[in-house]
Design a protein around this motif. Structure first.
Motif, PDB file in Angstrom:
ATOM      1  N   ILE A  63       6.763 -78.906 -45.927  1.00 30.17           N
ATOM      2  CA  ILE A  63       6.904 -78.718 -47.403  1.00 30.17           C
ATOM      3  C   ILE A  63       7.988 -77.718 -47.503  1.00 30.17           C
ATOM      4  O   ILE A  63       9.066 -78.123 -48.290  1.00 30.17           O
ATOM      5  N   ALA A  64       8.409 -76.896 -46.777  1.00 31.99           N
ATOM      6  CA  ALA A  64       9.681 -76.065 -46.836  1.00 31.99           C
ATOM      7  C   ALA A  64      11.014 -77.011 -46.635  1.00 31.99           C
ATOM      8  O   ALA A  64      12.031 -77.122 -47.260  1.00 31.99           O
ATOM      9  N   SER A  65      11.031 -78.126 -45.651  1.00 31.81           N
ATOM     10  CA  SER A  65      11.860 -78.967 -45.497  1.00 31.81           C
ATOM     11  C   SER A  65      12.199 -79.778 -46.696  1.00 31.81           C
ATOM     12  O   SER A  65      13.196 -80.229 -47.111  1.00 31.81           O
ATOM     13  N   PHE A  66      11.226 -80.218 -47.172  1.00 35.45           N
ATOM     14  CA  PHE A  66      11.089 -81.112 -48.532  1.00 35.45           C
ATOM     15  C   PHE A  66      12.074 -80.329 -49.472  1.00 35.45           C
ATOM     16  O   PHE A  66      12.918 -80.962 -50.329  1.00 35.45           O
ATOM     17  N   TYR A  67      11.721 -78.977 -49.660  1.00 34.55           N
ATOM     18  CA  TYR A  67      12.259 -78.243 -50.777  1.00 34.55           C
ATOM     19  C   TYR A  67      13.752 -77.756 -50.497  1.00 34.55           C
ATOM     20  O   TYR A  67      14.572 -77.781 -51.158  1.00 34.55           O
TER      21      TYR A  67
ATOM     22  N   LEU B 222      20.542 -81.381 -51.931  1.00 35.09           N
ATOM     23  CA  LEU B 222      21.186 -82.226 -53.000  1.00 35.09           C
ATOM     24  C   LEU B 222      21.434 -81.727 -54.399  1.00 35.09           C
ATOM     25  O   LEU B 222      22.493 -82.040 -54.998  1.00 35.09           O
ATOM     26  N   PHE B 223      20.699 -80.882 -54.951  1.00 34.40           N
ATOM     27  CA  PHE B 223      20.971 -80.027 -56.037  1.00 34.40           C
ATOM     28  C   PHE B 223      22.039 -79.442 -56.031  1.00 34.40           C
ATOM     29  O   PHE B 223      23.029 -79.420 -56.881  1.00 34.40           O
ATOM     30  N   THR B 224      22.488 -78.451 -55.118  1.00 30.98           N
ATOM     31  CA  THR B 224      23.458 -77.797 -54.891  1.00 30.98           C
ATOM     32  C   THR B 224      24.744 -78.618 -54.691  1.00 30.98           C
ATOM     33  O   THR B 224      25.780 -78.433 -55.384  1.00 30.98           O
ATOM     34  N   LEU B 225      24.696 -79.581 -53.878  1.00 31.58           N
ATOM     35  CA  LEU B 225      25.789 -80.702 -53.745  1.00 31.58           C
ATOM     36  C   LEU B 225      26.372 -81.165 -55.099  1.00 31.58           C
ATOM     37  O   LEU B 225      27.372 -81.351 -55.264  1.00 31.58           O
TER      38      LEU B 225
ATOM     39  N   TRP C 129       6.886 -72.829 -55.452  1.00 32.55           N
ATOM     40  CA  TRP C 129       7.742 -73.937 -54.368  1.00 32.55           C
ATOM     41  C   TRP C 129       8.697 -72.761 -53.413  1.00 32.55           C
ATOM     42  O   TRP C 129       9.000 -73.178 -52.335  1.00 32.55           O
ATOM     43  N   TYR C 130       9.190 -71.857 -54.332  1.00 33.77           N
ATOM     44  CA  TYR C 130      10.566 -70.905 -53.522  1.00 33.77           C
ATOM     45  C   TYR C 130       9.797 -70.193 -52.617  1.00 33.77           C
ATOM     46  O   TYR C 130      10.510 -69.946 -51.426  1.00 33.77           O
ATOM     47  N   ILE C 131       8.629 -69.873 -52.228  1.00 29.15           N
ATOM     48  CA  ILE C 131       8.041 -69.554 -51.221  1.00 29.15           C
ATOM     49  C   ILE C 131       8.188 -70.104 -49.917  1.00 29.15           C
ATOM     50  O   ILE C 131       8.323 -69.682 -48.961  1.00 29.15           O
ATOM     51  N   PHE C 132       7.799 -71.547 -50.088  1.00 30.25           N
ATOM     52  CA  PHE C 132       7.965 -72.232 -48.995  1.00 30.25           C
ATOM     53  C   PHE C 132       9.539 -72.418 -48.749  1.00 30.25           C
ATOM     54  O   PHE C 132       9.983 -72.599 -47.275  1.00 30.25           O
TER      55      PHE C 132
END
Length: 351
Positions: free
Chosen positions: A16-20, A26-29, A210-213
């Protein structure tokens, strides 16, 4: 069976951490493509303290060194030392300054002390720093800091007031040290026994967490916090979904004060993130654990990260329990609606 369950939990967490992590990269790029790499790496060091952090109306600055860890803790205190102790624990990504309204409000009745938590602001961070320092931020370390801080301040107990991550520590501290907590006031963080069950049965809350992961990954969370001159910190206080609902609740200078916590010379961004890493890597069971002291839970009902439903069932863990919802307030409830929050606190403490 326990070993197998633990393996599954670790694998699932990393998946899950890798997914987020991929989603955030991607969002940052895309943002870098729009605004340019110079903006992304445009974070600056902040050697000069914002003036609001030295406002004498908020109290006086002090330092104590704890025995077990050897860490020097910074705090701001208001009120006479002979008054009973009100100890205020801040959340993420904050510092002692998040209690500025309460420091002024309760100084006539209490010795109000707001420390920078371990690794935050002017409080020292244990070594090693970085990702591999997460074991130094386990709940046992954090609650022991509170225990020794009460003693170092010259008290045998306190009224414990806490928000967000400070609230998580406060719940655990009240469970482990009932003799040290006269009354407990927690804001916008559920009892951990409620939280773990709720997040497992409510997918909407799972998504909001999600941010916890994401914070389980090495180096990436630290990079994202610094990106675009610590824009994440401004966003959590000012954005439409997460930020304060009152426009004037968090001023530009207030935002600078919180940015300074992470950008000041010698700041350790990993310390704040390691709270989350240790929480996930060292989970606890809360079956049957109760908080024995009178407890007030204050909750802003427009919290963008934690649902109001997390308040339900708290009375199973807290026999003497009072809930006060603050309509229209965000996650940053004591800063968003300080007059309402202070009123609830004052009336409940008198009662």
């Amino acid at each position: 069976m326990g070993f197998f369950t633990n393996i599954v939990r670790v694998v699932a967490t990393w998946a899950i951490a890798s997914f987020y992590g991929c989603m955030m990269l991607l969002f940052t790029l895309l943002r870098v493509a729009r605004r340019g790499p110079r903006a992304f790496f445009g974070y600056k060091s902040r050697p000069d303290r914002p003036k609001c952090l030295d406002d004498p109306d908020l109290g006086t600055h002090g330092y104590v060194r704890l025995k077990t860890s050897g860490l020097r803790f910074h705090y701001v205190a208001a009120g006479e030392p002979q008054k009973p102790l009100m100890l205020c624990l801040h959340g993420f990504p904050e510092c002692w300054y998040s209690w500025r309204h309460q420091l002024k409000e309760f100084r006539n009745s209490y010795r109000v002390v707001a420390p920078d938590l371990r690794g935050y602001g002017e409080t020292e961070s244990p070594q090693p720093s970085g990702y591999w320092g997460w074991p130094n931020f386990s709940l046992s370390h954090l609650t022991n800091d509170v225990r020794e801080l009460i003693e170092a301040l010259g008290y045998s107990s306190c009224t414990l007031v806490a928000h967000d991550w400070g609230g998580f520590i406060a719940w655990q501290f009240a469970i482990d040290h009932p003799d040290l907590v006269d009354k407990l006031i927690v804001m916008n963080i559920p009892h951990p026994g409620v939280f773990y069950k709720y997040i497992a049965t409510h997918f909407s809350q799972f998504r909001k967490s999600w941010y916890i992961f994401l914070y389980q990954l090495p180096w990436l969370p630290e990079m994202l916090i610094k990106a675009f001159d610590f824009e994440m910190i401004r966003g959590v206080f000012r954005s439409k979904n997460m930020g304060c609902r009152r426009r004037d609740a968090i001023t530009d200078e207030d935002v600078e004060a919180f940015k300074y916590t992470f950008a000041r010379p010698g700041a350790n961004i990993s310390a704040a993130i390691n709270y989350y890493r240790a929480l996930v890597k060292q989970p606890r069971s809360y079956k049957g654990t109760k908080v024995q002291c009178p407890t007030l839970l204050i909750w802003g009902d427009q919290d963008g990260a934690l649902e109001v439903g997390l308040t339900e069932g708290t009375d199973r863990f807290v026999p003497d329990f009072t809930l006060k919802l603050v309509p229209g307030a965000s996650h940053w409830v004591q800063q968003d609606q300080p007059e309402v929050v202070n009123g609830h606190m004052r009336d409940w403490l008198k009662g």
